[in-house]
Design an enzyme around this catalytic site. Structure first.
Site, PDB file in Angstrom:
ATOM      1  N   SER A  62       0.837  -1.206   0.000  1.00  0.00           N
ATOM      2  CA  SER A  62       0.000   0.000   0.000  1.00  0.00           C
ATOM      3  C   SER A  62       0.867   1.250   0.000  1.00  0.00           C
ATOM      4  O   SER A  62       0.377   2.340  -0.305  1.00  0.00           O
ATOM      5  CB  SER A  62      -0.924   0.006   1.225  1.00  0.00           C
ATOM      6  OG  SER A  62      -0.187  -0.221   2.409  1.00  0.00           O
ATOM      7  N   GLU A 111      -9.440  -9.350   3.519  1.00  0.00           N
ATOM      8  CA  GLU A 111      -9.733  -7.939   3.252  1.00  0.00           C
ATOM      9  C   GLU A 111     -11.097  -7.781   2.591  1.00  0.00           C
ATOM     10  O   GLU A 111     -11.389  -8.442   1.580  1.00  0.00           O
ATOM     11  CB  GLU A 111      -8.629  -7.344   2.356  1.00  0.00           C
ATOM     12  CG  GLU A 111      -8.843  -5.875   2.061  1.00  0.00           C
ATOM     13  CD  GLU A 111      -7.614  -5.175   1.493  1.00  0.00           C
ATOM     14  OE1 GLU A 111      -6.540  -5.807   1.399  1.00  0.00           O
ATOM     15  OE2 GLU A 111      -7.739  -3.979   1.137  1.00  0.00           O
TER      16      GLU A 111
HETATM   17  O1  KIV Z   1      -0.444  -3.468   1.512  1.00  0.00           O
HETATM   18  C1  KIV Z   1      -1.183  -3.376   2.498  1.00  0.00           C
HETATM   19  O2  KIV Z   1      -1.210  -2.389   3.216  1.00  0.00           O
HETATM   20  C2  KIV Z   1      -2.052  -4.509   2.802  1.00  0.00           C
HETATM   21  C3  KIV Z   1      -3.106  -4.299   3.838  1.00  0.00           C
HETATM   22  C4  KIV Z   1      -4.205  -3.477   3.277  1.00  0.00           C
HETATM   23  C5  KIV Z   1      -3.594  -5.571   4.417  1.00  0.00           C
HETATM   24  O3  KIV Z   1      -1.937  -5.540   2.219  1.00  0.00           O
END
Ligand code: KIV
Length: 274
Positions: free
Chosen positions: A55, A191
């Site tokens: 993310s 998720e």
């Molecule tokens: O990349 C990320 O932050 C994630 C979370 C949303 C679980 O995979």
């Protein structure tokens, strides 16, 4: 944030400790973390797991999705987090394109993330990933799987939509979750799925299930740090609580997140759940 906040006196979180927490019903707390300063603060505030999530592509780099994130970038941020952390369990995300080709490619990518300081790696998807998980677990890599909304597949999924809503898709998700646990995954992130489906998966699996937009019955909760601090651009997803609201600062907000997950007041079934 106070970067010189008293470091936590707790012992380092290990896989055994996470298994004990799961066995005794203590909820596991996880936040995304991408740098040394926040790693220090989250660790001191008692967060159990730091997820160096891809993310970061959207949160730090301003990309439209996680797809452009590279393995080099993930290694860089994992190194930063490892330097700031003392006791939390660090999970490094394998980015898009770093594990899909073959089990060997996945193993090579996971090795680099572990050498950068991750204690566990996470990969997205079900079905074909079970063999890859078995391969890596057999070679000493603790693995966290990730089902439901898998952001690296956003284009194939047609957007950031709730998954597992139909009977068939819920049945597929449950089957894939079981396969990943059987393959040796030590943890599963779910998720954006209905709470009822997450509850069934959590009850069926022998491993901790960490939810994000998946209801309070999971074994723990993860949020994107910048979302729960309300410093992300754009509208917060419905499953996020703004922990800065009513907090005296970042440390307080993170401590309130930890307390709310542990006492199960977050997520609220009427506000943050599908
Ligand atoms: O990349 C990320 O932050 C994630 C979370 C949303 C679980 O995979």
């Amino acid at each position: 944030m106070n970067p010189s906040a008293t470091p936590s006196t707790r012992k380092p979180i290990t896989l055994h400790r996470l298994r004990d927490m799961h066995a005794t019903g203590e909820k596991i707390t996880m936040l995304t973390c991408y740098d040394a300063t926040f790693a220090h603060a989250l660790d001191a505030a008692g967060v159990d797991c730091l997820l160096v999530g891809d993310s970061l592509g959207m949160v730090l780099q301003g990309q439209p999705s996680t797809v452009p994130v590279t393995l080099d970038e993930m290694c860089y941020h994992t190194r930063c987090v490892a330097r700031g952390n003392r006791t939390a369990w660090i999970i490094g995300d394998l980015p898009f394109g770093s594990y899909q080709e073959s089990k060997e490619q996945a193993m090579r990518s996971a090795t680099l993330l572990m050498q950068a300081g991750a204690h566990m790696i996470k990969l997205e998807g079900g079905g074909w990933t079970a063999d890859t998980v078995r391969f890596m677990v057999g070679r000493g890599i603790p693995v966290c799987a990730h089902l439901g909304l898998t952001p690296q597949s956003v284009h194939a999924l047609g957007g950031y939509r709730i998954q597992g809503r139909t009977e068939d898709s819920a049945a597929l998700l449950k089957r894939q979750a079981q396969e990943l646990a059987d393959a040796g995954a030590s943890m599963l992130v779910l998720e954006l799925i209905p709470a009822a489906v997450a509850q069934e998966v959590t009850a069926a699996l022998p491993i901790p299930v960490i939810g994000i937009g998946a209801g309070v019955q999971c074994s723990g909760q993860v949020l994107v740090l910048h979302d729960m601090l309300n410093i992300a651009t754009g509208k917060l997803p419905r499953f996020v609580r703004n922990f800065m609201d009513g907090s005296s600062g970042v440390d307080d907000a993170v401590r309130r997140f930890v307390a709310a997950v542990k006492d199960q007041s977050f997520p609220d079934p009427t506000l943050h759940t599908y």
